[in-house]
Write an enzyme that holds these catalytic residues in place. Structure first.
Site, PDB file in Angstrom:
ATOM      1  N   ASP A 301      39.736  40.214  45.186  1.00 19.65           N
ATOM      2  CA  ASP A 301      40.109  41.164  44.192  1.00 19.65           C
ATOM      3  C   ASP A 301      41.441  41.854  44.173  1.00 19.65           C
ATOM      4  O   ASP A 301      42.228  41.306  45.091  1.00 19.65           O
ATOM      5  CB  ASP A 301      38.985  42.481  44.382  1.00 19.65           C
ATOM      6  CG  ASP A 301      39.380  43.609  43.682  1.00 19.65           C
ATOM      7  OD1 ASP A 301      39.476  43.344  42.507  1.00 19.65           O
ATOM      8  OD2 ASP A 301      39.610  44.814  44.349  1.00 19.65           O
ATOM      9  N   ASP A 523      33.513  46.258  44.230  1.00 18.16           N
ATOM     10  CA  ASP A 523      33.020  44.766  44.205  1.00 18.16           C
ATOM     11  C   ASP A 523      31.886  44.370  44.817  1.00 18.16           C
ATOM     12  O   ASP A 523      31.700  43.366  45.144  1.00 18.16           O
ATOM     13  CB  ASP A 523      34.321  43.996  44.776  1.00 18.16           C
ATOM     14  CG  ASP A 523      35.624  44.186  44.229  1.00 18.16           C
ATOM     15  OD1 ASP A 523      35.710  44.125  43.080  1.00 18.16           O
ATOM     16  OD2 ASP A 523      36.607  44.481  44.961  1.00 18.16           O
TER      17      ASP A 523
END
Length: 625
Positions: A301, A523
């Site tokens: 990420d 996430d």
């Protein structure tokens, strides 16, 4: 041959020796006998039963020395196995010893009183003096110091702490005195949860261990059947003496017993879990230790992972010729007026602006009549004039006429150039009493690449990771800039959470094994989808500790290569252990038929290989990567 038995081997009175060997059987075989009875009650056949039968068989052929030796070494190996497994479990419990049993509570009148941790409630203020261990998780409300957090995060460098910073139980206050407001009770502290999770992880068996335990029962039955055949076939088929056939069969039973094989996996996996935890990496189970070694791709990420997640004011400049009351505007004038407006806002860009102005020791004037347009900009009255701060969409609203804003065209080009570099840029415009508007300058903001991120990417490639990508919901320009700085192979921008999951599935299909590294909150779907999900910053968030398969207790990307290396070392240790276990069985079985291996040597070989794989696994506790 040793098969002559005790009375042929020992020249002396039989009585006292039989008493001694009887004692050896009782004390050496007591635990094994109890375990065998429990197994029989469950209708299972295991290693304990094989060892007890072999010891009883030695008595049948008048060889109590061999039987006593077997039971003694079997018991000794069990003790050493328990020690090895206990070491891996105690390694994490040693952290608990770093936390004191009492804390110095600060009363409302400023006095202090020592109280047990169990009696201290959330919201209580405790005082931690230099050199003392921090007793409970909390937030610093007074004082400044450096804190050694290595026991929780694995970071060896002490961290500066001041008012508003979080601290964790079990860490050590190095210098100044700290007053800390407790945020978690003793049983909910980060270190307590860490210990609970490691214990739970150690109870979750790795696939290899599950496989070995599934085959233990049929393997043990197979050894029993084979032993019976090696007694009956030579005696009835070849007319061999019962004594010799039985002795050889008992030796075969001991040699073929899978004790070393069964203990080989937990010896390595439990030590790997404990060793990683001591270095700030929390595996959620043995399955993840094994799976992390078979990774071919890593997906990061962006925000909060490859980058710090903290937006900073990267640049600011006054428009050439911009003036207020015939006085040219300086760069610091732009920052000062922007900070005046932004100090009324809670937006992350506002925080970065005010922080930058304070860092420059600028005097920030008061502002009034504050208003905002979500996602576009803000405005407020400063020094008698309205100051606007916004992106190009803000100035495209109906209330503005870009053509009437002095200097807008050149400023727009500057903003677009900054945006093409992956930065967030805004214009600072002043609206005077005469309702004349002119651009004072512009500012750009950026999320900073985390220190060492590019080095981590290079290290992952050196470890054999084939493909490294970045997944982000941010725009194309920002994603491209961060991806180039980090050195990843590819990036995917403007992704929704479900699109990240789709991208991970595609990577899994192409490369076969993917790690997803994220912050453990936004996430969560991607972390759950990847073969291995790694959450950053587990020491500070409950979600990060509970979401992923592996949690990093600190925001340190260098722990990811360490986790892969630890898993690869654990896998290599497993293979060595398998080699030792299978090799010992094969060599001893071959020696039984080729050289007539005596039972005592089979006992030594069997128990020795068991101890050896236990100690070999224990070495992972000292692995430093």
């Amino acid at each position: 041959m040793v098969a002559g038995g005790l009375l042929d081997w020992l020249d002396g009175p039989a009585g006292p020796m039989w008493v001694a060997f009887a004692a050896a059987y009782v004390f050496g075989g007591w635990e094994g006998a109890k375990a065998s009875i429990q197994s029989l009650r469950k209708g299972t056949v295991d290693i304990d039963i094989l060892m007890m039968l072999a010891a009883l068989g030695a008595l049948v052929i008048n060889a109590p020395f061999e039987g006593a030796m077997l039971l003694f070494l079997f018991s000794l190996s069990e003790v050493l196995q328990d020690y090895a497994m206990g070491r891996s479990r105690r390694a994490i419990h040693e952290l608990m010893a770093l936390r004191p049993d009492e804390a110095e509570v600060v009363r409302s009148d400023g006095s202090t009183e020592t109280q047990p941790l169990a009696d201290i409630d959330v919201g209580t203020t405790v005082r931690v003096r230099p050199g003392d261990a921090i007793p409970l998780d909390g937030t610093v409300v007074d004082g400044e110091s450096t804190v050694d957090e290595s026991s929780v995060t694995g970071e060896s460098v002490p961290v500066d702490k001041s008012e508003g910073d979080e601290v964790y139980a079990g860490t050590t206050n190095a210098s100044g005195s700290l007053d800390i407001q407790v945020t978690r009770a003793v049983h909910e502290s980060t270190i307590a949860r860490l210990i609970d999770m490691v214990e739970e992880a150690q109870s979750r068996q790795a696939p290899t261990q599950q496989l070995l335990e599934r085959i233990e029962q049929p393997y043990a039955i197979g050894v029993l059947v084979l032993t019976g055949l090696f007694i009956t076939v030579p005696v009835w088929g070849w007319n061999e003496a019962f004594h010799d056939a039985f002795y050889r069969a008992m030796t075969l039973m001991v040699a073929a017993s899978p004790c070393a094989l069964i203990i080989s996996t937990p010896a390595a996996v439990l030590s790997a879990i404990a060793g990683a935890a001591r270095n700030g990496i929390l595996y959620k189970g043995g399955a993840y230790v094994e799976a992390t070694a078979d990774i071919n791709a890593v997906a990061f990420d962006k925000t909060g992972t490859l980058t710090t997640g903290d937006t900073v004011l990267e640049s600011y400049a006054a428009r050439e010729g911009a003036a207020i009351n015939d006085t040219l505007v300086s760069d610091n004038d732009v920052l000062r007026l922007a900070a005046a407006v932004q100090q009324r806002s809670e937006h992350h860009l506002a925080e970065a602006t005010v922080e930058a102005a304070r860092a420059q020791a600028l005097t920030i004037p008061d502002a009034s009549m504050f208003d905002s347009e979500v996602g576009k900009g803000v405005r407020a009255t400063v020094d008698g004039a309205t100051v606007h701060i916004g992106n190009l969409r803000y100035y495209a609203m109906d209330r503005f006429s870009a053509a009437s804003i002095e200097g807008f065209e050149a400023a727009q080009e500057a903003v677009q150039a900054l945006q093409s570099e992956g930065k967030t840029a805004v214009l600072v415009v002043r609206e005077s009493d005469e309702e004349k508007m002119h651009v004072l300058g512009w500012m750009s903001f950026a999320d900073q690449l985390r220190e060492g991120a590019a080095d981590v990417v290079r290290t992952l490639r050196a470890l054999g990771v084939e493909h490294i990508v970045m997944l982000t919901g941010d725009n194309e320009a920002v994603a491209r800039t961060i991806a180039e700085k980090a050195g990843v192979d590819a990036y995917y921008a403007e992704l929704l959470p479900e699109e990240k999951v789709e991208r991970l599935n595609a990577l899994e299909a192409e490369y076969g094994g993917v790690i997803m590294v994220g912050d453990g909150v936004n996430d969560a779907p991607a972390l759950a989808t990847a073969r291995i999900g790694i959450a950053m910053g587990g020491a500070g968030t409950d979600v990060a500790l509970e979401t992923a398969d592996v949690a990093l207790m600190a925001d340190d990307l260098s722990k990811i290569p360490y986790a892969i290396r630890m898993s690869q070392r654990a896998r290599r240790t497993l293979r060595i252990n398998f080699g030792i276990a299978f090799g010992a069985i094969a060599i001893m079985v071959a020696a039984i038929f080729w050289t007539g291996l005596p039972l005592p040597l089979a006992v030594i070989g069997h128990e020795g290989s068991t101890v050896l794989v236990s100690l070999n696994g224990l070495r992972l506790l000292a692995f430093r990567g």
